[in-house]
Design a protein around this motif. Structure first.
Motif, mmCIF file in Angstrom:
data_model
loop_
_atom_site.group_PDB
_atom_site.id
_atom_site.type_symbol
_atom_site.label_atom_id
_atom_site.label_comp_id
_atom_site.label_asym_id
_atom_site.label_seq_id
_atom_site.Cartn_x
_atom_site.Cartn_y
_atom_site.Cartn_z
ATOM 1 N N ASN A 192 0.833 -1.198 0.000
ATOM 2 C CA ASN A 192 0.000 0.000 0.000
ATOM 3 C C ASN A 192 0.872 1.254 0.000
ATOM 4 O O ASN A 192 1.631 1.490 0.941
ATOM 5 N N SER A 215 -4.242 6.424 -0.972
ATOM 6 C CA SER A 215 -5.221 6.116 0.073
ATOM 7 C C SER A 215 -4.927 6.886 1.352
ATOM 8 O O SER A 215 -5.850 7.261 2.073
ATOM 9 N N GLU A 216 -3.631 7.127 1.632
ATOM 10 C CA GLU A 216 -3.291 7.943 2.806
ATOM 11 C C GLU A 216 -2.076 8.818 2.521
ATOM 12 O O GLU A 216 -1.106 8.376 1.890
ATOM 13 N N THR A 246 -6.963 10.791 3.913
ATOM 14 C CA THR A 246 -7.312 10.218 2.623
ATOM 15 C C THR A 246 -7.509 11.388 1.645
ATOM 16 O O THR A 246 -7.421 12.554 2.055
ATOM 17 N N CYS A 267 -4.250 4.861 11.035
ATOM 18 C CA CYS A 267 -3.796 4.294 9.767
ATOM 19 C C CYS A 267 -2.515 3.513 10.013
ATOM 20 O O CYS A 267 -1.523 4.066 10.476
ATOM 21 N N ILE A 277 -11.772 6.002 -0.713
ATOM 22 C CA ILE A 277 -10.941 4.833 -1.008
ATOM 23 C C ILE A 277 -11.879 3.691 -1.415
ATOM 24 O O ILE A 277 -12.449 3.011 -0.559
ATOM 25 N N ASP A 307 -8.866 -0.305 -0.522
ATOM 26 C CA ASP A 307 -7.537 -0.025 0.016
ATOM 27 C C ASP A 307 -6.645 -1.242 -0.219
ATOM 28 O O ASP A 307 -7.058 -2.369 0.057
ATOM 29 N N THR A 350 -4.536 -2.707 4.599
ATOM 30 C CA THR A 350 -5.073 -1.816 5.626
ATOM 31 C C THR A 350 -4.629 -2.272 7.008
ATOM 32 O O THR A 350 -5.200 -3.198 7.589
#
Length: 262
Positions: A17, A43-44, A62, A70, A200, A203, A206
């Protein structure tokens, strides 16, 4: 302001990710942070601010909103501190909206100490189309909802109704199954995570969802140390170990990009 893009919960670049880690140099408004997170469109995006006495502050955004917890972006921030900033301490402490979090180096990557999220059965089934015949169980999972499907193939083939998931009274939806048989029998469970209301759709890996997955599968399998695989298109693995009301999330990370924000 310098930034790095790190692929978290992976040993390989372009897997796991991706998170943007911004080394915050001064005060930034919430509006600025949100606009920059939308610009990165990952996503982040996490903002890492140096505090006194070896502490750091983390905030996570996000493309649409700030979140309370997160995992993959925290792993990415710790990876940057050790690998790009040359921090010598073997343990790092972060102030966050979810209290103090910590990261430590171990022989095979980075271990994060996070709060355990307890799961509880839902009285009613989830109002998501296409699930009626495949749901084994439905649970609340902190800010999220969790459903167990029949097997890993059902998770892999799950086609999300994003509009219905966005309308759920939760941050997102965790879909999971045992990995005892099939293509993923080298891990204990598999999962996918969807949070369209937070910007999102799916993801890749996660960490925060594994705070609940750890509790759920430890209850079912009778074991406090487990290994999960999130079977998104990018895929990634998270090792979990429960100790009291905390859970250790372990994984690797790779820096793939760095730059300067003007």
């Amino acid at each position: 302001m310098k930034y790095f893009v790190v692929d978290a919960f992976s040993r390989q670049k372009y897997r796991g990710n991706p998170a943007a880690v911004c080394l915050q140099e001064g005060d930034m408004s919430d509006v600025e942070m949100q606009l920059l997170a939308a610009e990165f469109n990952l996503s982040e995006t996490t903002y890492l601010q140096f505090l006194a006495d070896g502490h750091y502050r983390l905030r996570w955004f996000t493309p649409l909103t700030e979140v309370n917890l997160c995992g993959h972006a925290t792993l990415a921030a710790a990876h940057v501190l050790w690998n790009q900033c040359g921090i010598s301490a073997t343990q790092l402490r972060f102030a966050s909206r979810s209290g103090e979090l910590s990261a430590r180096l171990h022989d095979d990557g980075i271990a994060l100490e996070f709060p355990l999220v307890e799961t509880a059965p839902l009285a009613d089934s989830l109002p998501v189309r296409g699930l009626a015949n495949s749901v084994v169980a439905a649970f609340s999972a902190g800010e999220d909802l969790l459903i167990e499907l029949a097997d890993s193939a059902a998770v892999q083939n799950f086609v999300p109704d994003l509009a219905a998931i966005a309308a759920l009274p939760a941050r997102g939806l965790i879909v999971t199954a045992s990995a005892a048989v099939g293509d993923h029998s080298d891990v204990d469970f598999v999962s996918r995570f969807f949070a369209p209301a937070a910007g999102i759709d799916e993801d890749p890996v996660t960490g925060s969802a594994h705070c609940a997955l750890a509790h759920y599968w430890s209850q079912k399998l009778g074991c406090n140390a487990l290994r999960g695989r999130q079977i998104s298109a990018r895929s990634g693995e998270v090792e979990v170990a429960i100790s009291g009301d905390r859970v250790t999330l372990s994984g690797q990370a790779v820096t793939v990009m760095e730059g300067k924000i003007f």
